[in-house]
Design a protein around this motif. Sequence first.
Motif, PDB file in Angstrom:
ATOM      1  N   SER A 156     -22.765 -11.770 -48.109  1.00 50.44           N
ATOM      2  CA  SER A 156     -21.991 -11.831 -49.362  1.00 50.44           C
ATOM      3  C   SER A 156     -22.642 -11.014 -50.478  1.00 50.44           C
ATOM      4  N   ASP A 157     -23.837 -10.457 -50.206  1.00 50.62           N
ATOM      5  CA  ASP A 157     -24.449  -9.581 -51.219  1.00 50.62           C
ATOM      6  C   ASP A 157     -23.742  -8.233 -51.278  1.00 50.62           C
ATOM      7  N   THR A 158     -22.795  -8.016 -50.347  1.00 55.25           N
ATOM      8  CA  THR A 158     -22.126  -6.708 -50.324  1.00 55.25           C
ATOM      9  C   THR A 158     -20.823  -6.701 -51.130  1.00 55.25           C
ATOM     10  N   VAL A 206     -26.293 -15.235 -47.844  1.00 59.16           N
ATOM     11  CA  VAL A 206     -27.114 -14.037 -47.664  1.00 59.16           C
ATOM     12  C   VAL A 206     -28.286 -14.470 -46.793  1.00 59.16           C
ATOM     13  N   GLY A 207     -28.623 -13.672 -45.823  1.00 61.68           N
ATOM     14  CA  GLY A 207     -29.739 -14.023 -44.944  1.00 61.68           C
ATOM     15  C   GLY A 207     -30.819 -12.964 -45.001  1.00 61.68           C
ATOM     16  N   SER A 208     -32.047 -13.387 -44.799  1.00 64.83           N
ATOM     17  CA  SER A 208     -33.149 -12.430 -44.731  1.00 64.83           C
ATOM     18  C   SER A 208     -34.284 -13.072 -43.938  1.00 64.83           C
ATOM     19  N   THR A 228     -20.497  -9.017 -33.703  1.00 64.11           N
ATOM     20  CA  THR A 228     -21.860  -8.533 -33.480  1.00 64.11           C
ATOM     21  C   THR A 228     -22.358  -7.849 -34.764  1.00 64.11           C
ATOM     22  N   GLY A 229     -23.569  -8.197 -35.184  1.00 57.32           N
ATOM     23  CA  GLY A 229     -24.174  -7.550 -36.353  1.00 57.32           C
ATOM     24  C   GLY A 229     -23.754  -8.144 -37.683  1.00 57.32           C
ATOM     25  N   ILE A 230     -23.081  -9.295 -37.645  1.00 59.94           N
ATOM     26  CA  ILE A 230     -22.595  -9.867 -38.915  1.00 59.94           C
ATOM     27  C   ILE A 230     -23.691 -10.675 -39.620  1.00 59.94           C
ATOM     28  N   GLY A 231     -24.790 -10.935 -38.891  1.00 64.92           N
ATOM     29  CA  GLY A 231     -25.920 -11.638 -39.515  1.00 64.92           C
ATOM     30  C   GLY A 231     -26.153 -13.054 -39.006  1.00 64.92           C
ATOM     31  N   LYS A 232     -25.719 -13.346 -37.782  1.00 65.92           N
ATOM     32  CA  LYS A 232     -25.857 -14.710 -37.234  1.00 65.92           C
ATOM     33  C   LYS A 232     -27.336 -15.066 -37.012  1.00 65.92           C
ATOM     34  N   SER A 233     -28.028 -14.180 -36.278  1.00 66.98           N
ATOM     35  CA  SER A 233     -29.431 -14.472 -35.958  1.00 66.98           C
ATOM     36  C   SER A 233     -30.247 -14.538 -37.237  1.00 66.98           C
ATOM     37  N   THR A 234     -29.987 -13.629 -38.169  1.00 65.69           N
ATOM     38  CA  THR A 234     -30.753 -13.611 -39.426  1.00 65.69           C
ATOM     39  C   THR A 234     -30.559 -14.922 -40.173  1.00 65.69           C
ATOM     40  N   LEU A 235     -29.319 -15.420 -40.232  1.00 63.94           N
ATOM     41  CA  LEU A 235     -29.084 -16.666 -40.967  1.00 63.94           C
ATOM     42  C   LEU A 235     -29.821 -17.834 -40.311  1.00 63.94           C
TER      43      LEU A 235
END
Length: 398
Positions: A173-175, A225-227, A38-45
């Motif tokens: 991966s920006d982290t 990276v997602g945004s 949860t919160g790893i960025g699935k929906s954003t990607l």
Amino acid sequence: MRTLKLNGHVGFDTLPDQLVNRAIGQGFVFNILCVGETGIGKSTLMETLFNRHFDFTKSPHDLSEVNLVSKTYDLAEANVRLKLSITETAGFGDQINKEASAKVVLEYIEEQFEKYLQEELKMYRTMDKFHDTRIHVCLYFIPPTGHGLKALDAVTMKKLDSRVNIIPVIAKSDTITKTELQVFKARLLQDIKANDIKIYQFPENDDNSAQANKACNALLPFAIVGSSDEEIRVNGKPTRVRQYPWGTVQVENESHSDFCKLREMLLRVNMEDLRERTHTMNYENYRKMRLTQMGFRDDENFSLKETYERRRELQKKELQQIEEDMRLMFITRVKEKEQALKQAEKELQDKYEKLKNKHMASKRSLEERRRILESDIEVFRKRQLTAEQGKAVKGKKK
Ligand code: GDP
């Protein structure tokens, strides 16, 4: 003489056009499964990939079990229609006992195969209208720890690899820094190999895409990276970014992330290969397993009648077994009930005996007291008589 005029060129070189027209008419189906914490960025990607907002609801961290949430969208680009299903894991890795997480995901994938198989086995099947929900690709989100593959991820990937095309991606991966990322990728590949996990390889046998696919295979796992919300203009072009106090990460800049490569491989170059592989390999293996379970054999001596008879015999045996089990259970229950009744009867009898004895004892004591009382009365009467006689004698003397 009547002469017929040709409406156009006649020849089978129009076959590809016919196929394309038919495929466009039918539309396409593509089903993506996103597996990750949860919160790893699935929906954003997903939103970044398809450049639109989907109505995903944020899942909390305190779910007692993993749920798979699926949404279907009808998209259209030019005259091509795409029925896109996105399935996400909610609560993945949030439980203390993580063993069940992988099982739930595998069961979901197999459920979709089963639905398709049941439709295929129907006497009157409507495959063209049937909504095929089989998962074509699983994007596996690996947290950017920089250490290596976590046990949960290794176990889950291993469980799923024969049922779905897995593309591992390093989330957020920006982290991590560029050097850390290179080392991390190498470690992940090592762990994937050590655990004998089969990840999807972009096909290198088609001349048109072999070179691009080969280059992308070397890039796996993609660092992404997602945004979904931030957009700025770079050289006049709207660009998706993540802005930080120290600078800006451009999602589509290939020196910042592998996002473009993932999008190209997934949507532009290999979508059809993923769909085909799902049907001809992953589903085929599942189908073979299920048909074997159902009693079908795949050898020369195979006969439908024989198979049917065998299945009937098997079912008969199963029914007999169930009947026998139920009979035994019934006998055991009756015996248990009998035993309980006997026990209750014995307890009642004991109680009755006890009460009876108590009653007899109290009767006996009452009898004894009455006897004493009667003898006391007798003594008293005698004394009274004697006293009265004494009084009478005294009166005469006077
Ligand atoms: P999900 O629960 O896996 O669907 O995660 P979300 O897509 O809802 O993302 C959770 C948080 O991570 C949000 O605040 C996002 O803005 C953030 N996020 C998503 N993708 C990235 C990324 O690539 N890098 C960073 N640093 N944060 C991200």
